[in-house]
Design a protein around this motif. Structure first.
Motif, PDB file in Angstrom:
ATOM      1  N   VAL A 240      58.342  16.547   9.901  1.00  0.00           N
ATOM      2  CA  VAL A 240      57.980  16.146  11.250  1.00  0.00           C
ATOM      3  C   VAL A 240      57.783  17.374  12.114  1.00  0.00           C
ATOM      4  N   ASN A 241      58.635  18.181  12.280  1.00  0.00           N
ATOM      5  CA  ASN A 241      58.667  19.064  13.319  1.00  0.00           C
ATOM      6  C   ASN A 241      57.567  20.066  12.953  1.00  0.00           C
ATOM      7  N   ASP A 242      56.858  19.925  11.838  1.00  0.00           N
ATOM      8  CA  ASP A 242      55.555  21.046  11.341  1.00  0.00           C
ATOM      9  C   ASP A 242      54.399  20.228  11.485  1.00  0.00           C
ATOM     10  N   PHE A 243      54.548  19.230  12.310  1.00  0.00           N
ATOM     11  CA  PHE A 243      53.165  18.330  12.837  1.00  0.00           C
ATOM     12  C   PHE A 243      53.079  18.638  14.466  1.00  0.00           C
ATOM     13  N   ALA A 244      52.089  19.186  14.675  1.00  0.00           N
ATOM     14  CA  ALA A 244      51.589  19.034  16.251  1.00  0.00           C
ATOM     15  C   ALA A 244      50.981  17.882  16.895  1.00  0.00           C
ATOM     16  N   HIS A 245      51.344  17.570  17.942  1.00  0.00           N
ATOM     17  CA  HIS A 245      50.509  16.621  18.698  1.00  0.00           C
ATOM     18  C   HIS A 245      49.443  17.065  19.285  1.00  0.00           C
ATOM     19  N   TYR A 246      48.375  16.419  18.939  1.00  0.00           N
ATOM     20  CA  TYR A 246      47.058  16.901  19.600  1.00  0.00           C
ATOM     21  C   TYR A 246      46.177  15.647  20.069  1.00  0.00           C
ATOM     22  N   ALA A 247      45.721  15.738  21.299  1.00  0.00           N
ATOM     23  CA  ALA A 247      45.110  14.666  21.987  1.00  0.00           C
ATOM     24  C   ALA A 247      43.991  15.331  22.927  1.00  0.00           C
ATOM     25  N   PHE A 248      42.642  14.658  22.949  1.00  0.00           N
ATOM     26  CA  PHE A 248      41.658  15.172  23.707  1.00  0.00           C
ATOM     27  C   PHE A 248      40.825  14.076  24.003  1.00  0.00           C
ATOM     28  N   TYR A 249      39.968  14.304  25.039  1.00  0.00           N
ATOM     29  CA  TYR A 249      38.947  13.270  25.427  1.00  0.00           C
ATOM     30  C   TYR A 249      37.522  13.787  24.762  1.00  0.00           C
ATOM     31  N   ASN A 250      36.989  12.787  24.031  1.00  0.00           N
ATOM     32  CA  ASN A 250      35.599  12.774  23.556  1.00  0.00           C
ATOM     33  C   ASN A 250      34.622  12.178  24.293  1.00  0.00           C
ATOM     34  N   PRO A 251      33.939  13.113  25.041  1.00  0.00           N
ATOM     35  CA  PRO A 251      32.974  12.566  26.288  1.00  0.00           C
ATOM     36  C   PRO A 251      31.908  11.793  25.454  1.00  0.00           C
ATOM     37  N   GLN A 252      31.309  12.070  24.419  1.00  0.00           N
ATOM     38  CA  GLN A 252      30.217  11.150  23.658  1.00  0.00           C
ATOM     39  C   GLN A 252      30.856   9.762  23.115  1.00  0.00           C
ATOM     40  N   THR A 285      45.588   9.296  14.478  1.00  0.00           N
ATOM     41  CA  THR A 285      46.568   8.128  14.804  1.00  0.00           C
ATOM     42  C   THR A 285      46.169   7.078  15.869  1.00  0.00           C
ATOM     43  N   GLU A 286      45.342   7.396  16.806  1.00  0.00           N
ATOM     44  CA  GLU A 286      44.787   6.641  17.999  1.00  0.00           C
ATOM     45  C   GLU A 286      43.517   6.744  18.685  1.00  0.00           C
ATOM     46  N   ASN A 287      42.872   6.030  18.994  1.00  0.00           N
ATOM     47  CA  ASN A 287      41.773   5.979  20.122  1.00  0.00           C
ATOM     48  C   ASN A 287      42.103   5.216  21.155  1.00  0.00           C
ATOM     49  N   SER A 288      41.811   5.785  22.164  1.00  0.00           N
ATOM     50  CA  SER A 288      41.842   4.905  23.706  1.00  0.00           C
ATOM     51  C   SER A 288      40.404   5.124  24.247  1.00  0.00           C
ATOM     52  N   TYR A 289      39.625   3.877  24.414  1.00  0.00           N
ATOM     53  CA  TYR A 289      38.281   3.927  24.765  1.00  0.00           C
ATOM     54  C   TYR A 289      38.307   3.804  26.354  1.00  0.00           C
ATOM     55  N   LYS A 290      37.526   4.399  26.961  1.00  0.00           N
ATOM     56  CA  LYS A 290      37.344   4.055  28.563  1.00  0.00           C
ATOM     57  C   LYS A 290      36.169   3.447  28.708  1.00  0.00           C
ATOM     58  N   PHE A 291      36.138   2.832  29.863  1.00  0.00           N
ATOM     59  CA  PHE A 291      34.917   1.678  30.111  1.00  0.00           C
ATOM     60  C   PHE A 291      34.129   2.188  31.549  1.00  0.00           C
ATOM     61  N   THR A 292      33.022   1.466  31.601  1.00  0.00           N
ATOM     62  CA  THR A 292      32.274   1.297  32.977  1.00  0.00           C
ATOM     63  C   THR A 292      32.526  -0.096  33.191  1.00  0.00           C
ATOM     64  N   VAL A 293      32.652  -0.588  34.420  1.00  0.00           N
ATOM     65  CA  VAL A 293      32.888  -1.979  34.595  1.00  0.00           C
ATOM     66  C   VAL A 293      31.712  -2.850  34.222  1.00  0.00           C
ATOM     67  N   GLU A 294      30.585  -2.425  34.394  1.00  0.00           N
ATOM     68  CA  GLU A 294      29.495  -3.172  33.851  1.00  0.00           C
ATOM     69  C   GLU A 294      29.236  -3.060  32.452  1.00  0.00           C
ATOM     70  N   GLY A 295      29.959  -2.148  31.622  1.00  0.00           N
ATOM     71  CA  GLY A 295      29.929  -1.894  30.170  1.00  0.00           C
ATOM     72  C   GLY A 295      30.694  -2.961  29.562  1.00  0.00           C
ATOM     73  N   PHE A 296      32.052  -3.025  30.280  1.00  0.00           N
ATOM     74  CA  PHE A 296      33.079  -4.083  29.723  1.00  0.00           C
ATOM     75  C   PHE A 296      32.457  -5.461  29.870  1.00  0.00           C
ATOM     76  N   GLN A 297      32.256  -5.710  31.012  1.00  0.00           N
ATOM     77  CA  GLN A 297      31.639  -6.973  31.467  1.00  0.00           C
ATOM     78  C   GLN A 297      30.521  -7.536  30.531  1.00  0.00           C
ATOM     79  N   ALA A 298      29.680  -6.720  30.062  1.00  0.00           N
ATOM     80  CA  ALA A 298      28.694  -6.925  29.084  1.00  0.00           C
ATOM     81  C   ALA A 298      29.251  -7.239  27.812  1.00  0.00           C
TER      82      ALA A 298
END
Length: 327
Positions: A240-252, A285-298
């Motif tokens: 476990v300690n030989d795994f690094a946590h890596y998180a970043f934002y994918n703008p595309q 291990t995970e995605n967390s999508y971000k939204f625009t208001v108009e995009g989510f309502q559509a």
């Protein structure tokens, strides 16, 4: 709260109860066979993972919880007015049920609360506290896969609308096709009622990066707990300690991606199957999508919901939507 390339199989298959090691073993092995390697984030939420996530929600870098709480504190009365009296509230992925208290306090004679969550131990503990604090409320916890049809308690005569509550921008953990399927499921379950749902909005990538890479390392511990769980329940042998946590934002893709990256060559076993990791090999291990208001309502409109109201925090980092379900 995953390798950088898009996944060849669905990232978030249906949830299973947290006490089923055979399902965990099967899905973990399938994910490690895939390229890129992947594991569904549903497996984060054993008792330890649920407690770590509660800690994440208190971190200074993790803005979603405090911004959504601020929205609820300011606008719960308006939300309650749209929901109406004698409502039945269904919370999907209830966890500690902290946010729903603000809604319950504002509602007129709420009749029933049905929290649904994968982590049974955590869910029943929260439900017991709610029963004590709201003695007039019928609290019916359900340990279940809320992405599949769930056997909800039958509606009682005289109750108001059946209303879904899905805070925390958890809808962002689904890819777009899965989000559409899930919203379609909710539209059927909540027919004639509505859905109060939170969405994290597109914003400065530096703000997003900080939220998933906290200085205290709690999110890293949350991510690695997946491997701790695999070692405990499946005797997998992850270092476990030989795994690094890596998180970043994918703008595309407009999403945060979380990964675990092996720092060295190692081998693990799931049942009788061996998996080899080289230094630099990753598990998504995970995605967390971000939204625009108009995009989510559509997106919601595609499955029959009608957007009726939206509320924001002062910085417009987060949005809560009131969606009316089809009759």
């Amino acid at each position: 709260m995953i390798s950088v390339a898009s996944n060849a199989v669905p990232m978030f298959p249906s949830l299973v109860a947290d006490d089923d090691p055979s399902e965990f073993a099967q899905e973990l092995a399938a994910g490690l066979r895939a390229r890129p390697r992947q594991v569904s984030p549903k497996f984060f939420y054993d008792a330890t993972g649920s407690a770590l996530f509660d800690q994440i929600c208190e971190l200074p870098e993790y803005y979603p919880t405090r911004t959504e709480l601020a929205i609820l504190q300011e606008h719960a009365a308006d939300m309650a007015g749209l929901i109406g009296a004698n409502a039945e509230i269904i919370e999907y992925g209830a966890g500690a049920s902290r946010k729903v208290r603000l809604l319950l306090d504002a509602l007129e004679r709420p009749q029933r609360f049905v929290p649904i969550d994968i982590s049974g131990e955590h869910l029943h503990a929260s439900a017991a506290v709610l029963r004590a604090d709201y003695p007039a409320l019928d609290v019916r916890p359900v340990v279940a896969d809320f992405t599949r049809p769930v056997a909800l308690p039958p509606r009682l005569p005289g109750h108001g609308r059946r209303v879904g509550f899905f805070p925390g921008s958890s809808i962002g953990n689904f890819d777009p096709a899965e989000a559409r399927r899930f919203l379609r499921l909710l539209a059927g379950q909540l027919r004639g009622g509505g859905l109060l749902i939170g969405t994290d909005l597109v914003k400065d990538p530096l703000t997003l990066h900080a939220a998933y890479n906290d200085a205290a390392g709690v999110t890293a511990a949350f991510n690695r707990n997946l491997l701790v769980r695999a070692n405990r329940e499946l005797d997998a042998g992850f270092r476990v300690n030989d795994f690094a946590h890596y998180a970043f934002y994918n703008p595309q893709q407009q999403r945060i991606e979380m990964h675990l990256v092996s720092r060295c060559a190692q081998q693990v076993r799931i049942a009788d199957e061996r998996f080899d990791f080289a230094a630099g090999d990753a598990i998504h291990t995970e995605n967390s999508y971000k939204f625009t208001v108009e995009g989510f309502q559509a997106l919601a409109a595609e499955v029959g919901f009608r957007a009726r109201a939206s509320w924001f925090d002062a910085q417009r980092w987060f949005c809560m939507h009131w969606l009316e379900a089809p009759a």
